[in-house]
Enzyme design. Structure first.
Site, PDB file in Angstrom:
ATOM      1  N   GLY A  36     -19.394 -39.812  16.845  1.00 44.97           N
ATOM      2  CA  GLY A  36     -20.757 -40.016  16.372  1.00 44.97           C
ATOM      3  C   GLY A  36     -21.280 -41.398  16.650  1.00 44.97           C
ATOM      4  N   ASP A  80     -20.084 -43.575  19.214  1.00 44.76           N
ATOM      5  CA  ASP A  80     -20.146 -43.771  20.656  1.00 44.76           C
ATOM      6  C   ASP A  80     -20.219 -42.411  21.329  1.00 44.76           C
ATOM      7  OD1 ASP A  80     -20.074 -44.779  23.207  1.00 44.76           O
ATOM      8  OD2 ASP A  80     -18.029 -45.544  23.096  1.00 44.76           O
ATOM      9  N   THR A 101     -20.115 -36.397  19.967  1.00 39.02           N
ATOM     10  CA  THR A 101     -19.833 -35.106  20.595  1.00 39.02           C
ATOM     11  C   THR A 101     -20.591 -34.985  21.930  1.00 39.02           C
ATOM     12  OG1 THR A 101     -19.408 -34.026  18.492  1.00 39.02           O
ATOM     13  CG2 THR A 101     -20.060 -32.621  20.306  1.00 39.02           C
ATOM     14  N   ASN A 137     -27.406 -37.188   8.407  1.00 39.64           N
ATOM     15  CA  ASN A 137     -27.881 -37.079   9.788  1.00 39.64           C
ATOM     16  C   ASN A 137     -28.106 -35.623  10.155  1.00 39.64           C
ATOM     17  OD1 ASN A 137     -26.146 -36.046  12.295  1.00 39.64           O
ATOM     18  ND2 ASN A 137     -24.681 -36.726  10.709  1.00 39.64           N
ATOM     19  N   ARG A 138     -29.079 -35.430  11.013  1.00 37.08           N
ATOM     20  CA  ARG A 138     -29.304 -34.130  11.643  1.00 37.08           C
ATOM     21  C   ARG A 138     -29.582 -34.382  13.135  1.00 37.08           C
ATOM     22  NH1 ARG A 138     -33.712 -34.391   7.801  1.00 37.08           N
ATOM     23  NH2 ARG A 138     -35.692 -35.039   8.783  1.00 37.08           N
ATOM     24  N   PHE A 150     -26.298 -33.179  18.238  1.00 35.25           N
ATOM     25  CA  PHE A 150     -25.534 -33.365  19.487  1.00 35.25           C
ATOM     26  C   PHE A 150     -26.382 -34.013  20.590  1.00 35.25           C
ATOM     27  CE2 PHE A 150     -22.291 -29.623  18.823  1.00 35.25           C
ATOM     28  CZ  PHE A 150     -21.699 -30.332  17.785  1.00 35.25           C
ATOM     29  N   ASN A 195     -14.705 -35.795  21.902  1.00 32.22           N
ATOM     30  CA  ASN A 195     -15.117 -34.709  21.031  1.00 32.22           C
ATOM     31  C   ASN A 195     -16.151 -33.876  21.782  1.00 32.22           C
ATOM     32  OD1 ASN A 195     -16.914 -33.430  18.982  1.00 32.22           O
ATOM     33  ND2 ASN A 195     -15.565 -34.427  17.512  1.00 32.22           N
ATOM     34  N   SER A 217     -20.211 -28.973  13.107  1.00 35.27           N
ATOM     35  CA  SER A 217     -21.451 -29.693  12.844  1.00 35.27           C
ATOM     36  C   SER A 217     -22.436 -28.759  12.146  1.00 35.27           C
ATOM     37  CB  SER A 217     -22.073 -30.186  14.150  1.00 35.27           C
ATOM     38  OG  SER A 217     -23.398 -30.657  13.917  1.00 35.27           O
ATOM     39  N   ASN A 243     -25.589 -29.172  12.207  1.00 35.75           N
ATOM     40  CA  ASN A 243     -26.907 -29.420  12.791  1.00 35.75           C
ATOM     41  C   ASN A 243     -27.194 -28.632  14.061  1.00 35.75           C
ATOM     42  OD1 ASN A 243     -27.520 -31.392  10.777  1.00 35.75           O
ATOM     43  ND2 ASN A 243     -26.169 -32.818  11.858  1.00 35.75           N
ATOM     44  N   THR A 244     -26.275 -27.745  14.449  1.00 39.51           N
ATOM     45  CA  THR A 244     -26.504 -26.809  15.550  1.00 39.51           C
ATOM     46  C   THR A 244     -26.449 -25.409  14.962  1.00 39.51           C
ATOM     47  OG1 THR A 244     -25.538 -28.281  17.218  1.00 39.51           O
ATOM     48  CG2 THR A 244     -25.661 -25.936  17.756  1.00 39.51           C
ATOM     49  N   LYS A 262     -11.870 -29.720  14.781  1.00 38.85           N
ATOM     50  CA  LYS A 262     -12.563 -30.402  13.684  1.00 38.85           C
ATOM     51  C   LYS A 262     -13.296 -29.374  12.835  1.00 38.85           C
ATOM     52  CE  LYS A 262     -15.361 -34.453  12.614  1.00 38.85           C
ATOM     53  NZ  LYS A 262     -15.975 -35.687  13.164  1.00 38.85           N
ATOM     54  N   SER A 312     -12.586 -34.018   7.618  1.00 39.25           N
ATOM     55  CA  SER A 312     -13.502 -32.972   7.966  1.00 39.25           C
ATOM     56  C   SER A 312     -14.783 -33.571   8.547  1.00 39.25           C
ATOM     57  CB  SER A 312     -13.885 -32.183   6.705  1.00 39.25           C
ATOM     58  OG  SER A 312     -14.659 -33.022   5.839  1.00 39.25           O
ATOM     59  N   ASN A 313     -15.687 -32.690   8.915  1.00 32.16           N
ATOM     60  CA  ASN A 313     -17.024 -33.074   9.357  1.00 32.16           C
ATOM     61  C   ASN A 313     -17.892 -33.397   8.134  1.00 32.16           C
ATOM     62  OD1 ASN A 313     -19.341 -33.311  11.119  1.00 32.16           O
ATOM     63  ND2 ASN A 313     -18.373 -31.823  12.484  1.00 32.16           N
ATOM     64  N   THR A 314     -19.174 -33.587   8.366  1.00 32.40           N
ATOM     65  CA  THR A 314     -20.099 -33.856   7.270  1.00 32.40           C
ATOM     66  C   THR A 314     -20.322 -32.597   6.434  1.00 32.40           C
ATOM     67  OG1 THR A 314     -21.989 -33.346   8.706  1.00 32.40           O
ATOM     68  CG2 THR A 314     -21.282 -35.653   8.566  1.00 32.40           C
ATOM     69  N   TYR A 327     -16.570 -44.030   9.946  1.00 28.01           N
ATOM     70  CA  TYR A 327     -17.765 -44.435  10.685  1.00 28.01           C
ATOM     71  C   TYR A 327     -18.819 -44.956   9.718  1.00 28.01           C
ATOM     72  CZ  TYR A 327     -22.138 -43.796  13.393  1.00 28.01           C
ATOM     73  OH  TYR A 327     -23.367 -43.952  13.978  1.00 28.01           O
TER      74      TYR A 327
END
Length: 349
Positions: free
Chosen positions: A62, A64, A85, A110-111, A114, A138, A172, A174-175, A210, A238-240, A310
């Site tokens: 997220g 870089d 990602t 965040n949204r 990707f 990722n 994620s 957000n997808t 992930k 985990s993820n968000t 992060y």
């Protein structure tokens, strides 16, 4: 106030995404001037996937996205850096604004969706990188993909040979529809295809999955079963989260994935649950809400061999990495562990 703290304060006066882009530019520009980090305490080293991690603290995906500064970030003391990602085709991501600081909560929503330059640009960056350090990549699927499994295979085929490990992001929020790939049958199909591709192409790279923190017991059982049968090497937990614990900040009602301190308890619970199911048969990476050595140590005692952060960098600055490693070494000494690996999963009741 240190120069690092002053810089963080100035960046926080800018819109979140503007500050992020500026941080990448400053990091790239300053990399050549920054001295090598001091040697890590040998107790922090751990051997995994046929690689030696000098310490267990990694930079989460997220920051870089396009693999622009992995070597530069390693110089801040990270034991490894995960980029991405990355999707097969370039993707603009969701409309702005899409990144929100929750300062009163040490959190971020965040949204992003990707947003990245695509796998070909990232492959060029990875092939040109200088300096050592363990770098993971990722990968994900494009939002408008008609065959998401094919997207993962394309990204893995190109980027796998350029990385020390590949993380498969199916979590994620957000997808739209992406998290459906965590369902038992879909996950088995995806991981099976990736392992087959790895064998066919003789790509000698570990695969890590992930997952989301928003999973019930049945879903955790299913994931554990599929992961063990698949032949992959690791699980990132985990993820968000889409959950909203009590928050105090202005942007608390924004949609998207929540990261940072409020995620710590939930992500650690899921980590422990997966360690209960998997033991040491699968390497676990603990992510979510780490902001101190105590947080990192709790993840390790819950079953993580590696940890990532992060969001805490947004509030504490890059000096946080060395502090966490120093505190981790102190906890290991306090509890009589000669090496990090001895502490993994030691918090079981």
């Amino acid at each position: 106030m240190s120069a690092s703290e002053l810089g963080v304060g100035l960046l926080r006066r800018l819109p979140a995404e503007t500050a992020h882009r500026l941080t990448l530019k400053l990091t790239r520009a300053a990399a050549a001037l920054r001295p090598d980090p001091p040697a890590d305490d040998p107790r922090l080293g751990i051997a995994l996937f046929g690689r030696h991690f000098p310490n267990p603290v990694g930079l989460a995906a997220g920051f870089d996205k396009n693999a622009e500064v992995p070597a530069a970030m390693a110089r801040f003391g990270f034991g490894f850096v995960e980029c991405g990602t990355v999707t097969p085709r370039p993707q603009a991501g969701n409309p702005k604004p899409r990144l929100f600081r929750l300062g009163k909560d040490d959190a971020v929503i965040n949204r992003m969706g990707f947003n990245n330059l695509g796998m070909k640009a990232v492959a060029r960056n990875l092939s040109r990188r200088k300096g050592g350090g363990i770098v993971g990549i990722n990968v994900g699927a494009n939002k408008d993909s008609t065959d998401r499994v094919a997207d993962y295979l394309l990204a893995f085929d190109l980027l796998g040979p350029l990385a020390d490990y590949v993380a498969i992001n199916v979590s994620s929020p957000n997808t739209p529809g992406l998290r459906g790939l965590q369902n038992r049958d879909e996950l088995a199909r995806l991981l099976g295809a990736l392992v087959d591709k790895r064998t066919q192409r003789s790509i000698e790279v570990p695969l890590l999955l992930k997952i989301a923190p928003d999973l019930d017991e049945q879903a955790l059982d299913d994931i554990a079963t599929v992961v063990l049968a698949s032949g992959i090497e690791g699980l990132i937990v985990s993820n968000t989260t889409l959950a909203r614990p009590p928050l105090r900040s202005l942007h608390a009602s924004q949609t998207g994935g929540l990261s940072g301190k409020p995620l710590f308890a939930l992500s650690t619970t899921i980590l422990k649950a997966m360690h209960d199911r998997l033991g040491r048969r699968i390497v676990l990476v603990g992510v979510g809400g780490i902001g101190s050595g105590a947080d990192a140590y709790a993840k390790i005692r819950a079953g993580a061999s590696l940890v990532q952060l992060y969001t805490a960098l947004v509030y504490a600055g890059p000096g946080l990495v060395a502090r966490i490693n120093r505190e981790l070494a102190e906890y290991l000494a306090r509890d009589g562990f000669a090496q990090l690996a001895d502490a993994v999963g030691s918090g079981e009741s």
